[in-house]
Design an enzyme around this catalytic site. Structure first.
Site, short mmCIF file in Angstrom:
data_model
loop_
_atom_site.label_atom_id
_atom_site.label_comp_id
_atom_site.label_asym_id
_atom_site.label_seq_id
_atom_site.Cartn_x
_atom_site.Cartn_y
_atom_site.Cartn_z
N PRO A 67 1.30 -1.57 0.11
CA PRO A 67 0.14 -0.17 0.07
C PRO A 67 0.46 1.48 -0.47
O PRO A 67 2.35 2.09 0.77
CB PRO A 67 -0.92 -0.08 1.37
N TYR A 98 1.40 10.91 -4.50
CA TYR A 98 1.19 11.59 -6.38
C TYR A 98 1.17 12.45 -6.38
O TYR A 98 0.95 13.63 -7.01
CB TYR A 98 0.19 10.93 -6.94
N CYS A 139 0.07 27.75 -17.30
CA CYS A 139 0.22 28.15 -18.91
C CYS A 139 0.06 26.93 -19.83
O CYS A 139 -0.19 26.69 -20.39
CB CYS A 139 0.93 28.88 -19.13
N GLU A 140 -1.10 26.65 -18.94
CA GLU A 140 -1.82 25.21 -19.85
C GLU A 140 -3.62 25.24 -20.03
O GLU A 140 -3.95 25.62 -18.43
CB GLU A 140 -1.53 23.74 -19.49
#
Length: 426
Positions: free
Chosen positions: A282, A380, A351-352
């Site tokens: 895990p 993550y 900038c996306e």
């Protein structure tokens, strides 16, 4: 989901006053609780059990120290994670080294005392190992990663056991597996112990794990007969789901661990296997719900169909929404609960156009300077963070018992520039 204004007994606002935003805040008590839940529930009277913390979810020396203290082992997938473990009390024999393309240097690190077990992903990797293992001073255990072909219903980017996956060797390729086992047996400093399998991530179905166990147990029985050996370890990987939003219903750790152990015990008895150890890994299941990312709200924008609030982070500190549509829950902790709610799109500053953290967030009227807490970001987030747009990685804080510790300081412009040189190499 329950709104959290405090973490580890401390006001989020007080932590932010010391660290600024964005900041990852971990509830250390939740980390420890999850570790203990896995350790205490994943037990058997028929064989040994081992819980490994999958460090790819979030790796730093402090969380590895916690894992070692709580009796967990460690799953690493790179030389960097292996090196990080080296500065902690983690027992080398409790470290498992994964990866589909380990470099020669990384394999040497593992063989020279960095890891007790290497999970071999393919025959070429074993050829590399066979070439360098004769110089090793200690014997290293070997598991072979098998692709069992079990379909766990998850996003294609995090499904890992399809027959065309980049990971492992197909369960149907028995002759290749037999050749690899025989080659391992001939290597003086390598010891074949068993198999590893992993069927994906964020799995909500007990049946998926049971099917994995059934497939791998039957395969172990066949390979024991085929190769004339006893196989002592089965590593089932991870994939344990967590709650990101109210729509998620993960299986509680205790019942899930008991399902896995009981299914394995039944197959061992039924098939007369020689299994001595069952292992799980895990990562998300330990770290995810312990972590919260806190942002400051900047400007707002209203279009014909949407109202945006912009925060001072985004895909550079949490790539998962842009990468595979991951969903999160957030709260404006600067505004009182029970206020009337507006629907906002929470967008980052990168900038996306795809830098959207949450597509639909119901929040009180939100203004510039408000603090937005995005929950369940402990896995993550930091580990996949980048310097896109030359943004520095946020600070990491562990909080417990009314005290907060800075575990990772905020990355500065100078940190990012420290790697820049102008030196002739040829």
């Amino acid at each position: 989901m329950i709104r959290k204004d405090k973490i580890g007994g401390i006001s989020i606002e007080n932590i932010v006053r010391e660290t600024g935003t964005p900041v990852y805040i971990y509830d250390e008590d939740v980390l420890i609780k999850r570790m203990r839940e896995f350790k205490e529930n994943f037990t058997s009277s028929r064989f040994q059990t081992r819980v490994l913390y999958a460090s790819k979810a979030f790796a730093c020396r402090e969380i590895i120290r916690l894992a070692a203290r709580e009796g967990l082992g460690l799953d690493v997938v790179s030389g960097g994670e292996l090196h990080c473990a080296g500065g902690t009390p983690m027992d080398r024999n409790m470290i498992y080294f994964h990866g589909n393309n380990k470099t020669r240097h990384e394999l040497k690190m593992a063989l020279s005392g960095g890891a007790g077990t290497i999970v071999v992903d393919n025959s070429q990797e074993l050829d590399e190992l066979a070439d360098i293992q004769k110089d090793a001073e200690e014997t290293t255990g070997i598991l072979i990663r098998i692709n069992p072909g079990i379909e766990a219903h998850t996003h294609e980017y995090i499904a890992t056991a399809r027959k065309d996956s980049k990971f492992g060797i197909s369960i149907d390729d028995r002759h290749q597996i037999r050749e690899i086992i025989q080659k391992i047996i001939r290597c003086e400093n390598l010891r074949f112990r068993g198999f590893h399998a992993h069927i994906g991530s964020q799995i909500f179905s007990r049946e998926a794990f049971v099917k994995e166990i059934e497939a791998m147990a039957e395969y172990i029985g066949e390979m024991e007969d085929f190769c004339g050996i006893e196989i002592e370890e089965l590593n089932l990987g991870g994939g344990f789901a967590v709650r990101y939003t109210d729509e998620d219903s993960p299986i509680p750790i205790g019942p899930l661990c008991r399902t896995i152990v009981e299914a394995c015990e039944g197959k061992v008895m039924q098939l007369g296997l020689h299994l001595k150890r069952l292992t799980i890994e895990p990562g998300r299941g330990i770290a995810a719900e312990a972590g919260t990312t806190v942002y400051s709200v900047g400007y707002k924008k209203k279009t014909e169909t949407k109202e945006y609030i912009f925060v001072d982070g985004g895909m550079a500190d949490n790539i998962r929404p842009a990468l595979y549509g991951a969903e999160y829950h957030c709260e404006n902790i600067s505004r009182p609960e029970g206020s009337s709610r507006n629907e906002y799109v929470v967008a980052g500053k990168c900038c996306e156009s795809g830098d959207i953290l949450i597509k639909s967030a119901l929040l009180p009227e939100t203004k510039k300077g408000d603090l937005l807490a995005v929950y369940t970001t402990g896995a993550y987030g930091y580990s996949m963070a980048s310097n896109y747009n030359r943004l520095g990685r946020p600070a990491v804080v562990f909080a417990s018992g009314g005290e907060a510790r800075l575990i990772m300081r905020r990355e500065t412009y100078e940190d990012m520039e420290a790697l820049e040189i102008n030196r002739k190499i040829i």
